[in-house]
Scaffold this motif. Sequence first.
Motif, short mmCIF file in Angstrom:
data_model
loop_
_atom_site.label_atom_id
_atom_site.label_comp_id
_atom_site.label_asym_id
_atom_site.label_seq_id
_atom_site.Cartn_x
_atom_site.Cartn_y
_atom_site.Cartn_z
N SER A 1 0.82 -1.21 0.00
CA SER A 1 0.00 0.00 0.00
C SER A 1 0.86 1.26 0.00
O SER A 1 0.38 2.35 -0.31
N ARG B 1 0.25 4.49 -9.11
CA ARG B 1 -0.05 3.19 -9.73
C ARG B 1 -1.52 3.05 -10.07
O ARG B 1 -1.88 2.21 -10.90
N THR B 2 -2.37 3.80 -9.40
CA THR B 2 -3.81 3.61 -9.58
C THR B 2 -4.49 4.77 -10.28
O THR B 2 -5.64 4.65 -10.69
N SER B 3 -3.80 5.91 -10.36
CA SER B 3 -4.41 7.07 -11.02
C SER B 3 -3.32 8.03 -11.44
O SER B 3 -2.14 7.83 -11.15
N ASP C 1 -1.75 7.83 -5.33
CA ASP C 1 -0.91 6.70 -5.70
C ASP C 1 -0.73 6.66 -7.22
O ASP C 1 -1.70 6.45 -7.96
N TYR D 1 -1.85 7.46 0.98
CA TYR D 1 -2.10 6.90 -0.35
C TYR D 1 -3.56 6.51 -0.56
O TYR D 1 -3.93 6.01 -1.62
#
Length: 323
Positions: free
Chosen positions: A186, A307-309, A305, A299
């Motif tokens: 995370s 990696r996600t947006s 983050d 995060y």
Amino acid sequence: ILVVAYNSRGFIEGCLSSIPDACANIPFEILLIDNGTDDTDRYVRESFPEVRIVPSQGNVGYGTGNNILAAHADPGSEFLLILNPDTQLFPKAIEGLVLAARTNPEFGALSGAPRSDDDAEDPLPMVALPTLRGVLYGTLGLAHRNAARRLKQSSAPGLWEMEALSGFFVLIRKALWNEIGGFDESFFLYGEDADFSRRLAQTGAKLGLVITSQVKHDTGSGALFSTARQHFMVLGSAQYANKHFGPMKRTTYKLVLWVQCLTKFVGSSLLKHRSGRMAAMAEAFRSPATKPWQWYRGYNAPGADPRTSAVTKQAEPSAHSER
């Protein structure tokens, strides 16, 4: 030996070239994953064919990158060594960690001591777990004093017991790594080593620093006061607080962290005409100080983050996953 690279082409040669002498008589393998875009993995494949390249999965984060590498490591390995690519190891640095671990089985993870380019002895690295007291000390400019309170001399010569280890050069018993499940994914960048240290200590294992195992580390790859570095550092701190602190302590911790950022921003802004360092510091702390909503939720916040947006425009130019 696990190496997570991110646009590391300029210094990966120095790191990898220093490993054989650092291992001395200890057998080893090197695994590398490239989270960046400068073809570091291709250079390593051509120049260091003995290094095992694990296919990149994009900019997945520092902890996640190490978890991927650990999953590819030899199952029979006794130890894993986490190593930043912007390091250069002194001779027998890794051998020293391994021998200390075998001699002192109560220590589950060990790190080495940083050295500068000159021959002067550097002070012991002061690393402590994030606490409310610690962030208060940091606001007052006394963070090292707080960490020093938690540094203990071991009964073994040259070995100090630490509360936490910085994740740029750490040896860990592979069985212990498997027990705690590696890094918490995370965390994208920063804070994951403090969380990792806390979970290691919860198993009953001690964490240590071996003075004779020395390493040069270009902290932040030369960008100590980069805007993105400070952005992700406060994000990691907030994420740690979200995970480990109760509601009241969590809120108080993050409010004091914001005051710390604000103090550094105002102080460096008043002095920025005196040096480039102060000017860089003022710019680095501008966003954390004036836009706390970008990091306050860690995060978990939308857009925090990478990696996600999408990354915020403030962090995008140098958002990376190398410590």
